[in-house]
Write an enzyme that holds these catalytic residues in place. Structure first.
Site, PDB file in Angstrom:
ATOM      1  N   PRO A 110       0.818  -1.301  -0.015  1.00 13.22           N
ATOM      2  CA  PRO A 110      -0.018  -0.125   0.026  1.00 13.22           C
ATOM      3  C   PRO A 110       0.700   1.145   0.014  1.00 13.22           C
ATOM      4  O   PRO A 110       1.771   1.183   0.780  1.00 13.22           O
ATOM      5  CB  PRO A 110      -0.651  -0.078   1.191  1.00 13.22           C
ATOM      6  CG  PRO A 110      -0.057  -1.130   2.213  1.00 13.22           C
ATOM      7  CD  PRO A 110       0.516  -2.136   1.030  1.00 13.22           C
ATOM      8  N   ASN A 111       0.290   2.204  -0.754  1.00  8.10           N
ATOM      9  CA  ASN A 111       1.008   3.710  -0.768  1.00  8.10           C
ATOM     10  C   ASN A 111       2.172   3.676  -1.589  1.00  8.10           C
ATOM     11  O   ASN A 111       2.744   4.823  -1.877  1.00  8.10           O
ATOM     12  CB  ASN A 111       0.845   4.229   0.504  1.00  8.10           C
ATOM     13  CG  ASN A 111      -0.264   4.427   1.430  1.00  8.10           C
ATOM     14  OD1 ASN A 111      -1.326   4.970   0.667  1.00  8.10           O
ATOM     15  ND2 ASN A 111      -0.347   3.720   2.425  1.00  8.10           N
TER      16      ASN A 111
ATOM     17  N   ARG B 283       5.183  10.807  -2.843  1.00 12.76           N
ATOM     18  CA  ARG B 283       4.849  10.572  -1.326  1.00 12.76           C
ATOM     19  C   ARG B 283       5.871  10.892  -0.573  1.00 12.76           C
ATOM     20  O   ARG B 283       6.954  10.162  -0.627  1.00 12.76           O
ATOM     21  CB  ARG B 283       4.276   9.099  -1.210  1.00 12.76           C
ATOM     22  CG  ARG B 283       4.021   8.557   0.264  1.00 12.76           C
ATOM     23  CD  ARG B 283       4.337   6.986   0.260  1.00 12.76           C
ATOM     24  NE  ARG B 283       3.864   6.576   1.612  1.00 12.76           N
ATOM     25  CZ  ARG B 283       4.230   5.443   2.124  1.00 12.76           C
ATOM     26  NH1 ARG B 283       4.568   4.363   1.211  1.00 12.76           N
ATOM     27  NH2 ARG B 283       3.674   5.096   3.186  1.00 12.76           N
TER      28      ARG B 283
ATOM     29  N   TYR C  65      11.220   8.577   1.170  1.00 12.70           N
ATOM     30  CA  TYR C  65      10.994   7.618   0.178  1.00 12.70           C
ATOM     31  C   TYR C  65      11.569   8.201  -1.048  1.00 12.70           C
ATOM     32  O   TYR C  65      11.817   7.338  -2.178  1.00 12.70           O
ATOM     33  CB  TYR C  65       9.482   7.493  -0.104  1.00 12.70           C
ATOM     34  CG  TYR C  65       8.883   6.719   1.180  1.00 12.70           C
ATOM     35  CD1 TYR C  65       9.356   5.501   1.840  1.00 12.70           C
ATOM     36  CD2 TYR C  65       7.894   7.423   1.862  1.00 12.70           C
ATOM     37  CE1 TYR C  65       8.757   5.095   2.861  1.00 12.70           C
ATOM     38  CE2 TYR C  65       7.222   6.844   3.037  1.00 12.70           C
ATOM     39  CZ  TYR C  65       7.787   5.847   3.399  1.00 12.70           C
ATOM     40  OH  TYR C  65       7.031   5.219   4.559  1.00 12.70           O
TER      41      TYR C  65
ATOM     42  N   ASN D 108       8.061  -5.722  -0.507  1.00 13.61           N
ATOM     43  CA  ASN D 108       7.892  -4.666   0.442  1.00 13.61           C
ATOM     44  C   ASN D 108       6.389  -4.322   0.664  1.00 13.61           C
ATOM     45  O   ASN D 108       5.403  -3.743  -0.041  1.00 13.61           O
ATOM     46  CB  ASN D 108       8.431  -3.168  -0.440  1.00 13.61           C
ATOM     47  CG  ASN D 108       8.130  -1.842   0.593  1.00 13.61           C
ATOM     48  OD1 ASN D 108       7.743  -2.053   1.743  1.00 13.61           O
ATOM     49  ND2 ASN D 108       8.768  -0.855   0.413  1.00 13.61           N
TER      50      ASN D 108
ATOM     51  N   ALA E 139       2.858  -0.836   4.892  1.00 10.04           N
ATOM     52  CA  ALA E 139       2.264  -0.551   6.439  1.00 10.04           C
ATOM     53  C   ALA E 139       1.627  -1.994   6.759  1.00 10.04           C
ATOM     54  O   ALA E 139       1.528  -2.393   8.073  1.00 10.04           O
ATOM     55  CB  ALA E 139       1.285   0.603   6.629  1.00 10.04           C
TER      56      ALA E 139
ATOM     57  N   GLU F 281      12.401  -9.545   2.515  1.00  5.22           N
ATOM     58  CA  GLU F 281      11.699  -8.482   2.997  1.00  5.22           C
ATOM     59  C   GLU F 281      12.535  -7.036   2.705  1.00  5.22           C
ATOM     60  O   GLU F 281      13.644  -6.942   3.188  1.00  5.22           O
ATOM     61  CB  GLU F 281      11.384  -8.600   4.547  1.00  5.22           C
ATOM     62  CG  GLU F 281      10.716  -7.396   4.874  1.00  5.22           C
ATOM     63  CD  GLU F 281      10.212  -7.461   6.667  1.00  5.22           C
ATOM     64  OE1 GLU F 281      10.579  -8.581   6.987  1.00  5.22           O
ATOM     65  OE2 GLU F 281       9.854  -6.538   7.189  1.00  5.22           O
TER      66      GLU F 281
ATOM     67  N   HIS G 243      12.547  -2.962   2.646  1.00  6.52           N
ATOM     68  CA  HIS G 243      11.968  -1.455   3.160  1.00  6.52           C
ATOM     69  C   HIS G 243      12.782  -0.398   2.741  1.00  6.52           C
ATOM     70  O   HIS G 243      13.981  -0.187   2.955  1.00  6.52           O
ATOM     71  CB  HIS G 243      11.633  -1.250   4.832  1.00  6.52           C
ATOM     72  CG  HIS G 243      10.818  -2.325   5.155  1.00  6.52           C
ATOM     73  ND1 HIS G 243       9.291  -2.059   4.953  1.00  6.52           N
ATOM     74  CD2 HIS G 243      11.018  -3.468   5.860  1.00  6.52           C
ATOM     75  CE1 HIS G 243       8.778  -3.152   5.531  1.00  6.52           C
ATOM     76  NE2 HIS G 243       9.749  -3.973   6.107  1.00  6.52           N
TER      77      HIS G 243
ATOM     78  N   ARG H 166      12.370   5.045  12.930  1.00 10.83           N
ATOM     79  CA  ARG H 166      11.265   5.765  12.812  1.00 10.83           C
ATOM     80  C   ARG H 166      10.216   5.409  13.812  1.00 10.83           C
ATOM     81  O   ARG H 166      10.576   4.820  15.226  1.00 10.83           O
ATOM     82  CB  ARG H 166      10.398   5.428  11.452  1.00 10.83           C
ATOM     83  CG  ARG H 166      11.451   5.782  10.404  1.00 10.83           C
ATOM     84  CD  ARG H 166      10.681   5.584   8.849  1.00 10.83           C
ATOM     85  NE  ARG H 166       9.546   6.053   8.596  1.00 10.83           N
ATOM     86  CZ  ARG H 166       8.632   6.083   7.754  1.00 10.83           C
ATOM     87  NH1 ARG H 166       8.735   4.854   6.837  1.00 10.83           N
ATOM     88  NH2 ARG H 166       7.528   6.804   7.616  1.00 10.83           N
TER      89      ARG H 166
HETATM   90  C1  DQA Z   1       8.089   1.012   4.186  1.00 10.04           C
HETATM   91  C2  DQA Z   1       7.792   1.231   5.677  1.00 10.04           C
HETATM   92  C3  DQA Z   1       6.693   1.005   6.279  1.00 10.04           C
HETATM   93  O1  DQA Z   1       6.673   1.407   7.754  1.00 10.04           O
HETATM   94  C4  DQA Z   1       5.624   1.982   5.656  1.00 10.04           C
HETATM   95  O2  DQA Z   1       4.254   1.908   6.006  1.00 10.04           O
HETATM   96  C5  DQA Z   1       5.500   2.059   4.080  1.00 10.04           C
HETATM   97  C6  DQA Z   1       6.908   1.807   3.551  1.00 10.04           C
HETATM   98  C7  DQA Z   1       9.391   1.424   3.466  1.00 10.04           C
HETATM   99  O3  DQA Z   1       9.501   0.769   2.255  1.00 10.04           O
HETATM  100  O4  DQA Z   1      10.216   2.259   3.956  1.00 10.04           O
HETATM  101  O5  DQA Z   1       4.463   2.200   3.422  1.00 10.04           O
HETATM  102  O6  DQA Z   1       7.749  -0.241   3.899  1.00 10.04           O
END
Ligand code: DQA
Length: 139
Positions: free
Chosen positions: A9-10, A17, A22, A71, A74, A95, A97, A104
């Site tokens: 998501p996102n 964003r 990011y 990735n 959230a 995994e 990020h 954070r």
């Molecule tokens: C994320 C870190 C997560 O905590 C966050 O909710 C994201 C992006 C990252 O790539 O740093 O959406 O996965």
């Protein structure tokens, strides 16, 4: 070698964003450079904002691909269903990020999926995806 990248998501908003966290690059742009850097790898990309769709994709590729780079955004911090999906498939999952989740908010310090992944890359920006491919290639 077939590698599936899955973004949650996102992450479709990368580039727009929170660029201070990011970066300014879209994932589509970065994917083009990844494909140039790793021409011998068959790279597929999928993004969804919907938890069940991420699970469906894991099921779809989780028995045929060599590796998955996930990735989960959230959902990393909330989804027992993603944990179970990774446990259910055969293909190893890395995994990734973009940000350093441990630098954070505290709610980002817990991942429900790390225990089912072969490794975790966090905090190296988009380069984390290239690092994951390099690792998978050497494995
Ligand atoms: C994320 C870190 C997560 O905590 C966050 O909710 C994201 C992006 C990252 O790539 O740093 O959406 O996965």
């Amino acid at each position: 070698m077939k590698i599936q990248i899955i973004n949650g998501p996102n992450l479709n908003l990368l580039g727009k964003r929170e660029p201070e966290t990011y970066g300014k690059q879209t994932f589509e742009d970065y994917l083009t450079t990844l494909k140039t850097r790793f021409p011998q790898v068959e790279l597929s990309y999928y993004q969804s904002n919907v938890e069940g769709e991420l699970i469906n994709k894991l099921h779809e590729v989780g028995f045929g691909f060599d590796a998955i780079i996930l990735n989960a955004g959230a959902y990393t911090h909330t989804s027992v269903a993603l944990h179970d999906a990774i446990a259910a498939i055969k293909t190893p999952v890395v995994e990734v990020h973009i940000s350093n989740v441990y630098a954070r908010e505290e709610f980002r310090h817990k991942s429900l999926i790390t225990s089912k992944c072969i490794g975790l890359i966090t905090g190296f920006g988009l380069e984390g995806y290239a690092m994951a491919i390099q690792f998978i290639q050497k494995k």
